[in-house]
Design a protein around this motif. Structure first.
Motif: not given
Lengths: 196, 196
Positions: A167, A169-170, A173
């Motif tokens: 995703n 959104a990550h 990371e």
DNA sequence: GCGATGACAGATTTCAATATCTGTCATCAC
DNA sequence: GTGATGACAGATATTGAAATCTGTCATCGC
């Protein structure tokens, strides 16, 4: 007027992607796209009813490319458990490569993705279908022991369980040094579950 | 001047949270906080070196509340597998309740969380420790079959696999009608993996 | 006839002047 | 002496006027 080529939806989409790449999602305008193509912006509106529809089509095109890049892994030969790991690894690598290679472009598409949740939902459905195909094969091979009736829900659960590794959104990371190990640990967990 | 109470870090934090709640993360200023307390903004700077430090402290306080709310579930009696499901369910319910009950406040804290990744990392470590505690108990009880050496990595994998159901970045998806079923499917997957 | 054009109205964005905020510190009150 | 204050400089945010953009459509050229 710059070229004599016919103005097609495809050419407009290509130009739009280029304009988005250059100016970013906030500053890219329909006028920019028309300018890049050497036509008036009215001509762009002949092919796409609104700016939103144009951006949605670009988003769809981009997501379809991911689907197509992954299909070989879904259809690969070999045991289903290895195929699943290969597919998940390919997905993670693909996303991580894109995010790391051009963070700005990634941010741009994250904005587009946020604008077009319906398109993203359909995209997710396609990815889950590819997982489901691998799980079904694994069930036939006897590699995976999940009940056949649970396969659709399980395919989606596998997709959700690995969300952090595909995703966008990550994406911030993914550059952490231990993200590869974290990914491997989750894949191990998923494989244990499917073979239980 | 409004009150005769001593100005403490705690009172400033409380006022800051209230100001953030009222004005949102973009508009909340140190001057607002001072005004809410009836002191000059210079006095706030006596307790917090910068605005960023103040916001970080508020973030930390808020996250610690989550940790404290979950501890009873980590320390609950009963078999470890049930405790794990209970803990994960409590975490999801807590987050979903907050996100659903006051989306604006959730958005505010999402901004704070984005500003303070170090604090969030420590928070994640605490949550993973609670999971690890349950897994260790499960190992002793014989409910979970994961090798003892893998427990720390597995605890983190469980946390990552359920990311979609506690990471605020996904809060928009928690109101979907099938999010409960999706959560249950992932928990089932995780339980199968741990017991395999 | 058919796709392309560009003028237009209303909505949105930009830009620069103005106001507010952050962080410091000399000073004040107790 | 201790803690609070408020004026201050530089950084950041707000505002409203001007510019640009979106979406439409009557008109044009092939």
């Amino acid at each position: 007027m710059a070229t004599t080529e016919t103005l097609t939806a495809e050419r407009i989409l290509e130009a739009t992607e280029e304009v988005l790449r250059r100016y970013g999602p906030a500053k890219a305008t329909v006028v920019d796209v028309a300018r890049a193509l050497g036509v008036s912006h009215g001509s762009v509106y002949r092919h796409f009813r609104t700016k939103a529809a144009l951006r949605e089509a670009v988003t769809e095109r981009w997501l379809r490319r991911t689907i197509d890049a992954l299909r070989p892994y879904a259809d690969a030969p070999g045991p289903a458990d290895e195929r699943l790991t290969g597919w998940l690894t390919a997905l993670f690598a693909l996303k991580r490569e894109k995010a790391g290679g051009d963070p700005e472009l990634m941010a741009t598409f994250q904005v587009l993705i946020g604008e077009n949740s319906a398109v993203v939902d359909r995209h997710e459905d396609h990815l889950v279908e590819q997982i489901a195909g691998i799980l079904a094969a694994g069930h036939r091979e006897g590699v995976f022991t999940v009940p056949e009736a649970d396969l659709p829900a399980t395919a989606r659960a596998v997709f959700h369980a690995t969300d952090r590794f595909h995703n966008p959104a990550h994406s911030a990371e993914w550059s952490a040094p231990d993200s590869g190990a974290a990914f491997a640990a989750v894949v191990t967990l998923v494989q244990r579950a499917l073979k239980a």
